[in-house]
Each structure stands twice: as C-alpha cells, then as structure tokens.
Design a protein around this motif. Structure first.
Motif, PDB file in Angstrom:
ATOM      1  N   TYR A   8       7.456 107.248 101.879  1.00  0.00           N
ATOM      2  CA  TYR A   8       8.199 106.369 101.030  1.00  0.00           C
ATOM      3  C   TYR A   8       7.670 104.979 100.774  1.00  0.00           C
ATOM      4  O   TYR A   8       7.056 104.460 101.765  1.00  0.00           O
ATOM      5  CB  TYR A   8       9.502 106.232 101.779  1.00  0.00           C
ATOM      6  N   TYR A   9       7.455 104.559  99.370  1.00  0.00           N
ATOM      7  CA  TYR A   9       6.959 103.353  99.041  1.00  0.00           C
ATOM      8  C   TYR A   9       8.080 102.413  98.822  1.00  0.00           C
ATOM      9  O   TYR A   9       8.832 102.676  97.816  1.00  0.00           O
ATOM     10  CB  TYR A   9       5.980 103.316  98.128  1.00  0.00           C
ATOM     11  N   CYS A  10       8.079 100.948  99.249  1.00  0.00           N
ATOM     12  CA  CYS A  10       8.634  99.965  98.748  1.00  0.00           C
ATOM     13  C   CYS A  10       8.008  99.414  97.152  1.00  0.00           C
ATOM     14  O   CYS A  10       6.790  99.254  97.394  1.00  0.00           O
ATOM     15  CB  CYS A  10       8.816  98.806  99.575  1.00  0.00           C
ATOM     16  N   ALA A  11       8.573  98.954  96.271  1.00  0.00           N
ATOM     17  CA  ALA A  11       8.103  98.354  95.193  1.00  0.00           C
ATOM     18  C   ALA A  11       8.943  97.328  94.572  1.00  0.00           C
ATOM     19  O   ALA A  11      10.114  97.248  94.816  1.00  0.00           O
ATOM     20  CB  ALA A  11       7.916  99.408  94.172  1.00  0.00           C
ATOM     21  N   ALA A  12       8.163  96.382  94.026  1.00  0.00           N
ATOM     22  CA  ALA A  12       8.716  95.146  93.315  1.00  0.00           C
ATOM     23  C   ALA A  12       8.399  94.995  91.943  1.00  0.00           C
ATOM     24  O   ALA A  12       7.194  95.340  91.725  1.00  0.00           O
ATOM     25  CB  ALA A  12       8.680  93.931  94.417  1.00  0.00           C
ATOM     26  N   ASP A  13       9.366  94.415  91.048  1.00  0.00           N
ATOM     27  CA  ASP A  13       9.106  94.086  89.946  1.00  0.00           C
ATOM     28  C   ASP A  13       9.697  92.854  89.257  1.00  0.00           C
ATOM     29  O   ASP A  13      10.767  92.518  89.593  1.00  0.00           O
ATOM     30  CB  ASP A  13       9.549  95.081  88.620  1.00  0.00           C
ATOM     31  N   ARG A  14       8.844  91.877  88.568  1.00  0.00           N
ATOM     32  CA  ARG A  14       9.347  90.620  88.208  1.00  0.00           C
ATOM     33  C   ARG A  14      10.253  90.910  87.015  1.00  0.00           C
ATOM     34  O   ARG A  14       9.925  90.407  85.921  1.00  0.00           O
ATOM     35  CB  ARG A  14       8.410  89.590  87.950  1.00  0.00           C
ATOM     36  N   SER A  15      11.208  91.691  87.141  1.00  0.00           N
ATOM     37  CA  SER A  15      12.078  91.716  85.748  1.00  0.00           C
ATOM     38  C   SER A  15      13.464  92.178  86.464  1.00  0.00           C
ATOM     39  O   SER A  15      13.728  92.201  87.662  1.00  0.00           O
ATOM     40  CB  SER A  15      11.562  93.343  85.299  1.00  0.00           C
ATOM     41  N   THR A  16      14.528  92.549  85.260  1.00  0.00           N
ATOM     42  CA  THR A  16      15.672  92.754  85.629  1.00  0.00           C
ATOM     43  C   THR A  16      16.083  93.962  86.648  1.00  0.00           C
ATOM     44  O   THR A  16      16.715  94.185  87.374  1.00  0.00           O
ATOM     45  CB  THR A  16      16.603  92.739  84.448  1.00  0.00           C
ATOM     46  N   VAL A  17      15.238  95.317  85.972  1.00  0.00           N
ATOM     47  CA  VAL A  17      15.307  96.285  86.834  1.00  0.00           C
ATOM     48  C   VAL A  17      13.844  96.927  87.042  1.00  0.00           C
ATOM     49  O   VAL A  17      13.030  96.474  86.455  1.00  0.00           O
ATOM     50  CB  VAL A  17      16.042  97.405  85.954  1.00  0.00           C
ATOM     51  N   ILE A  18      13.740  97.818  88.073  1.00  0.00           N
ATOM     52  CA  ILE A  18      12.481  98.458  88.493  1.00  0.00           C
ATOM     53  C   ILE A  18      12.181  99.128  87.350  1.00  0.00           C
ATOM     54  O   ILE A  18      12.593  99.842  86.573  1.00  0.00           O
ATOM     55  CB  ILE A  18      12.776  98.847  89.800  1.00  0.00           C
ATOM     56  N   SER A  19      10.821  99.160  87.178  1.00  0.00           N
ATOM     57  CA  SER A  19      10.090  99.911  86.169  1.00  0.00           C
ATOM     58  C   SER A  19       9.490 101.282  86.708  1.00  0.00           C
ATOM     59  O   SER A  19       9.697 101.532  87.954  1.00  0.00           O
ATOM     60  CB  SER A  19       8.979  99.132  85.206  1.00  0.00           C
ATOM     61  N   ALA A  20       9.030 102.004  85.921  1.00  0.00           N
ATOM     62  CA  ALA A  20       8.517 103.254  86.522  1.00  0.00           C
ATOM     63  C   ALA A  20       7.041 102.983  87.176  1.00  0.00           C
ATOM     64  O   ALA A  20       6.631 103.834  87.735  1.00  0.00           O
ATOM     65  CB  ALA A  20       8.405 104.278  85.264  1.00  0.00           C
ATOM     66  N   GLN A  21       6.661 101.817  86.547  1.00  0.00           N
ATOM     67  CA  GLN A  21       5.208 101.589  87.388  1.00  0.00           C
ATOM     68  C   GLN A  21       5.332 100.115  87.731  1.00  0.00           C
ATOM     69  O   GLN A  21       4.887  99.359  87.174  1.00  0.00           O
ATOM     70  CB  GLN A  21       4.155 101.654  86.223  1.00  0.00           C
ATOM     71  N   PRO A  22       5.913  99.746  88.953  1.00  0.00           N
ATOM     72  CA  PRO A  22       6.258  98.563  89.327  1.00  0.00           C
ATOM     73  C   PRO A  22       4.863  97.703  89.699  1.00  0.00           C
ATOM     74  O   PRO A  22       3.686  98.333  89.819  1.00  0.00           O
ATOM     75  CB  PRO A  22       6.959  98.672  90.661  1.00  0.00           C
ATOM     76  N   ALA A  23       4.736  96.509  89.574  1.00  0.00           N
ATOM     77  CA  ALA A  23       3.613  95.615  89.763  1.00  0.00           C
ATOM     78  C   ALA A  23       3.110  95.589  91.306  1.00  0.00           C
ATOM     79  O   ALA A  23       2.034  95.367  91.242  1.00  0.00           O
ATOM     80  CB  ALA A  23       3.690  94.171  89.191  1.00  0.00           C
ATOM     81  N   TYR A  24       4.173  95.561  92.113  1.00  0.00           N
ATOM     82  CA  TYR A  24       3.712  95.256  93.579  1.00  0.00           C
ATOM     83  C   TYR A  24       4.385  96.693  94.372  1.00  0.00           C
ATOM     84  O   TYR A  24       5.392  97.301  94.040  1.00  0.00           O
ATOM     85  CB  TYR A  24       4.544  94.284  93.865  1.00  0.00           C
ATOM     86  N   TRP A  25       3.433  97.032  95.516  1.00  0.00           N
ATOM     87  CA  TRP A  25       3.678  98.005  96.146  1.00  0.00           C
ATOM     88  C   TRP A  25       3.270  97.701  97.900  1.00  0.00           C
ATOM     89  O   TRP A  25       2.727  97.068  98.029  1.00  0.00           O
ATOM     90  CB  TRP A  25       2.713  99.231  95.795  1.00  0.00           C
TER      91      TRP A  25
END
Length: 121
Positions: free
Chosen positions: A94-111
């Motif tokens: 299980y991976y945590c992910a983050a995006d500088r956006s309103t909602v998480i994308s399918a390809q988050p920028a940070y993992w």
C-alpha cells in the motif's frame, strides 16, 4: 519537496482490521490532495482511496467501498486508511500519494515507499 512515510502494515487474518498511517513532512499536508494506492504481486498499481485537501470529499475504489475509510488530520500532517473486513485479495503493498491539486490524480506527483499488508485466509 514533500516526503511521505507509510506505517501500520502487517500480517492479519481475513475479517480483521488494520489502520495505515501516512506521515507528511517537508510541506503542510493541507496543500495536497492525498490518496492510497496498492499493488499486488503480478498486478498493476491501482487506486484505493482519495481525500481532498480539507477532507470534505472522499473517493474509493469499487473493491473497497464500504470496508475502507480514508481520513486526514492536517494538524498532525497525517493521512489514515482504516481497513475493515479485510480479505485475502486485499494483500498488497500500500502506497500513500499526494498531489498539489484539488483531488488525487491517477498519477500522483509524490509517493511514499509503501507498506506491506498481508491477509491470510
């Protein structure tokens, strides 16, 4: 640069519960939409759950709806994934992910680096 560190994985039996945590550092977590993804052996990484910056909106993959709950505490810069009624097919990294956006994308920028969850039958 934001850093994500997961914890809380382990070996459990079918029907058990487990709570994963994702500690966010480097930047305030409130700047990011957050999510959880998972990858089982031999399978592609897939979306599990997402939560908006303020926590007001949550999203789930079909296979976990009604069993998993994502939440966040921006004061603690932490995101959680409460997993109930676990099944052997939930076994994955299980991976945590983050995006500088309103909602998480399918390809988050940070993992994060991932945490193993194994559910025995």
């Amino acid at each position: 640069q934001v850093q994500l560190v997961e914890s809380g994985g382990g070996l459990v039996q079918a029907g058990d519960s487990l709570r994963l945590s994702c500690a966010v550092s480097g930047r305030a977590s409130s700047n990011y939409a957050m999510g959880w993804f998972r990858q089982a052996p031999g399978k592609e990484r897939g979306f599990v759950a997402g939560i908006s910056r303020g926590g007001g909106n949550t999203y789930y993959g079909d296979s976990v709806k009604g069993r998993f709950t994502i939440s966040r505490d921006n004061a603690k810069n932490t995101v959680y994934l409460q997993m109930n009624s676990l099944k052997p097919e939930d076994t994955a990294v299980y991976y945590c992910a983050a995006d500088r956006s309103t909602v998480i994308s399918a390809q988050p920028a940070y993992w994060g680096q991932g945490t193993q969850v194994t559910v025995s039958s």
